[in-house]
Design an enzyme around this catalytic site. Sequence first.
Site, PDB file in Angstrom:
ATOM      1  N   PRO A  46       0.828  -1.216   0.000  1.00 12.37           N
ATOM      2  CA  PRO A  46       0.000   0.000   0.000  1.00 12.37           C
ATOM      3  C   PRO A  46       0.855   1.256   0.000  1.00 12.37           C
ATOM      4  CG  PRO A  46      -0.142  -1.149   2.128  1.00 12.37           C
ATOM      5  CD  PRO A  46       0.700  -2.002   1.238  1.00 12.37           C
ATOM      6  N   ASP A  47       0.363   2.324  -0.639  1.00  9.86           N
ATOM      7  CA  ASP A  47       1.082   3.601  -0.546  1.00  9.86           C
ATOM      8  C   ASP A  47       0.690   4.274   0.768  1.00  9.86           C
ATOM      9  OD1 ASP A  47      -1.422   4.629  -0.996  1.00  9.86           O
ATOM     10  OD2 ASP A  47      -1.014   5.422  -2.978  1.00  9.86           O
ATOM     11  N   PHE A  48       1.107   5.520   0.968  1.00 10.06           N
ATOM     12  CA  PHE A  48       0.764   6.209   2.212  1.00 10.06           C
ATOM     13  C   PHE A  48      -0.640   6.774   2.180  1.00 10.06           C
ATOM     14  CE2 PHE A  48       5.027   7.694   4.269  1.00 10.06           C
ATOM     15  CZ  PHE A  48       5.116   6.456   4.875  1.00 10.06           C
ATOM     16  N   ARG A  49      -0.903   7.525   1.092  1.00 12.87           N
ATOM     17  CA  ARG A  49      -2.025   8.457   1.190  1.00 12.87           C
ATOM     18  C   ARG A  49      -3.260   8.108   0.381  1.00 12.87           C
ATOM     19  NH1 ARG A  49       2.684  10.771   1.511  1.00 12.87           N
ATOM     20  NH2 ARG A  49       3.156  11.942   3.395  1.00 12.87           N
ATOM     21  N   HIS A 101      15.160   7.952   0.555  1.00 11.24           N
ATOM     22  CA  HIS A 101      14.755   7.709   1.943  1.00 11.24           C
ATOM     23  C   HIS A 101      15.373   6.429   2.499  1.00 11.24           C
ATOM     24  CE1 HIS A 101      11.001  10.389   1.057  1.00 11.24           C
ATOM     25  NE2 HIS A 101      12.112  11.080   1.172  1.00 11.24           N
ATOM     26  N   ASN A 107      10.960   5.204  -2.356  1.00  7.99           N
ATOM     27  CA  ASN A 107      10.509   3.922  -1.804  1.00  7.99           C
ATOM     28  C   ASN A 107      11.610   3.229  -1.019  1.00  7.99           C
ATOM     29  OD1 ASN A 107       8.166   4.523  -3.002  1.00  7.99           O
ATOM     30  ND2 ASN A 107       8.406   3.123  -4.736  1.00  7.99           N
ATOM     31  N   ASP A 126      11.224  -0.139  -0.370  1.00 11.00           N
ATOM     32  CA  ASP A 126      10.932  -1.565  -0.541  1.00 11.00           C
ATOM     33  C   ASP A 126      11.997  -2.324  -1.328  1.00 11.00           C
ATOM     34  OD1 ASP A 126      10.451  -0.764  -3.195  1.00 11.00           O
ATOM     35  OD2 ASP A 126       8.309  -0.558  -2.856  1.00 11.00           O
TER      36      ASP A 126
HETATM   37  P1  CNA Z   1       2.003   8.729  -1.289  1.00  6.75           P
HETATM   38  O1  CNA Z   1       1.987  10.025  -0.555  1.00  6.75           O
HETATM   39  O2  CNA Z   1       1.215   7.617  -0.718  1.00  6.75           O
HETATM   40  O3  CNA Z   1       1.467   9.022  -2.774  1.00  6.75           O
HETATM   41  C1  CNA Z   1       1.273   8.008  -3.730  1.00  6.75           C
HETATM   42  C2  CNA Z   1       0.765   8.661  -5.023  1.00  6.75           C
HETATM   43  O4  CNA Z   1       0.762   7.690  -6.051  1.00  6.75           O
HETATM   44  C3  CNA Z   1      -0.658   9.203  -4.907  1.00  6.75           C
HETATM   45  O5  CNA Z   1      -0.711  10.423  -5.607  1.00  6.75           O
HETATM   46  C4  CNA Z   1      -1.503   8.125  -5.617  1.00  6.75           C
HETATM   47  O6  CNA Z   1      -2.655   8.655  -6.237  1.00  6.75           O
HETATM   48  C5  CNA Z   1      -0.532   7.626  -6.653  1.00  6.75           C
HETATM   49  N1  CNA Z   1      -0.685   6.222  -7.055  1.00  6.75           N
HETATM   50  C6  CNA Z   1      -0.930   5.154  -6.253  1.00  6.75           C
HETATM   51  N2  CNA Z   1      -0.866   4.012  -6.965  1.00  6.75           N
HETATM   52  C7  CNA Z   1      -0.594   4.379  -8.257  1.00  6.75           C
HETATM   53  C8  CNA Z   1      -0.404   3.671  -9.469  1.00  6.75           C
HETATM   54  N3  CNA Z   1      -0.453   2.334  -9.516  1.00  6.75           N
HETATM   55  N4  CNA Z   1      -0.150   4.373 -10.599  1.00  6.75           N
HETATM   56  C9  CNA Z   1      -0.088   5.727 -10.584  1.00  6.75           C
HETATM   57  N5  CNA Z   1      -0.261   6.462  -9.466  1.00  6.75           N
HETATM   58  C10 CNA Z   1      -0.488   5.795  -8.312  1.00  6.75           C
HETATM   59  O7  CNA Z   1       3.493   8.223  -1.513  1.00  6.75           O
HETATM   60  P2  CNA Z   1       4.819   9.072  -1.799  1.00  6.75           P
HETATM   61  O8  CNA Z   1       5.801   8.129  -2.333  1.00  6.75           O
HETATM   62  O9  CNA Z   1       4.545  10.308  -2.555  1.00  6.75           O
HETATM   63  O10 CNA Z   1       5.241   9.517  -0.319  1.00  6.75           O
HETATM   64  C11 CNA Z   1       6.541   9.477   0.076  1.00  6.75           C
HETATM   65  C12 CNA Z   1       6.765   8.491   1.213  1.00  6.75           C
HETATM   66  C13 CNA Z   1       6.023   7.207   0.993  1.00  6.75           C
HETATM   67  C14 CNA Z   1       8.169   8.057   1.290  1.00  6.75           C
HETATM   68  O11 CNA Z   1       8.742   8.529   2.468  1.00  6.75           O
HETATM   69  C15 CNA Z   1       8.185   6.517   1.302  1.00  6.75           C
HETATM   70  O12 CNA Z   1       9.143   6.000   2.145  1.00  6.75           O
HETATM   71  C16 CNA Z   1       6.836   6.152   1.717  1.00  6.75           C
HETATM   72  N6  CNA Z   1       6.300   4.834   1.348  1.00  6.75           N
HETATM   73  C17 CNA Z   1       7.015   3.938   0.644  1.00  6.75           C
HETATM   74  C18 CNA Z   1       6.456   2.707   0.303  1.00  6.75           C
HETATM   75  C19 CNA Z   1       7.283   1.740  -0.486  1.00  6.75           C
HETATM   76  O13 CNA Z   1       8.486   1.685  -0.310  1.00  6.75           O
HETATM   77  N7  CNA Z   1       6.660   0.989  -1.377  1.00  6.75           N
HETATM   78  C20 CNA Z   1       5.159   2.398   0.688  1.00  6.75           C
HETATM   79  C21 CNA Z   1       4.431   3.354   1.414  1.00  6.75           C
HETATM   80  C22 CNA Z   1       5.021   4.571   1.748  1.00  6.75           C
END
Ligand code: CNA
Length: 322
Positions: free
Chosen positions: A36-39, A129, A110, A112
Amino acid sequence: MDRVGIKKVAEHLKQNSDAQVIFMVGAGISTPCGIPDFRSPKTGLYSNLSRLGLPFPEAVFDIDYFEENPKPFYTLARELYPGNFKPSRFHYLMKVFEEKGRLHRVYTQNIDTLEREATISEKYLVEAHGSFASNECISCSKSYSVDRFKEKLEPVKIQHKKGEKDQIEFEYALCDKCDSLVKPSIVFFGESLPARFFDTWEKDLEWLKDKKKKNLVIVVGTSLSVYPFASLPSEVPSEVPRVLWNYEVVGDFHLNPRSSDVIFKGSSDEAAEELAMEMGWNEELRKLVGEEEPRPMDAAEEVAAIASELEQLDITNDNKEE
Ligand code: CNA
């Protein structure tokens, strides 16, 4: 799907054969992998962290809170750990860029390690990060391999008296030398970003100013809300086209749009598939993803496919003109 934002990128890359790309990516490129993403509302980590009993969602990545109560972070770490997930189509598209000599850099937020898993070479990678790829003690800095840290987080079965249920307990990852907490080298709120992030961006900014090459910056799957990373797109020189592939228009693309911005609102994996097709890179992408080549159709299947196409065209007797 509005493909204009992808076709324009392909045209640009075809017309400028020495143009290279800097990718700036976030959690959105890993949501197709099941992380899952954050937001994102409902599915994002922040909306699902309530079960960890945090005072506020960001506390899971807060260094002061971690020292006080490491359990929520260790619970999350166990879920997100390297090896539990496979890279997405988009991760592999970036690898195809490398193989084609069209990749200049990947700036990722990311943690991950899926860029590494997709075998993108370390010299192209800036893990802004940090990542789970290395771990160290927060007091004496003794380092621990991925496997050793994983071992330390292994669940322990606590046996109770007869009639009571056994419980699964998780150990804290404690340092062998000083008994402090061991933490993956990911950047928490309140910690500074790795020097490589700042040093590389300084050099890459100079590189971007070379007008002859017609390079591109492609921003994917990020809400552009965590600084200083979020300010990178606004620092891109005005002569370099900026591309955004995201579900929503974010950050500087929203606040200070430029006439040269190219935007595709949609999924990162769809964008990867489409760009690979436009560039004629599908075979390479398919191989990296590990998909088999499509089997050629036999005669009966070909007839069925033609019949279905005709059906869709609605060429029936009823529609024929008299
Ligand atoms: P965020 O703030 O959760 O934003 C994610 C963005 O991506 C949003 O605008 C969504 O609408 C968009 N989105 C989600 N899925 C898709 C997709 N499949 N295709 C296109 N757009 C999509 O995450 P950010 O990365 O902007 O925030 C930064 C944080 C998140 C960093 O400090 C990370 O460490 C942290 N994070 C990392 C992971 C990971 O490593 N996978 C997971 C969750 C959070």
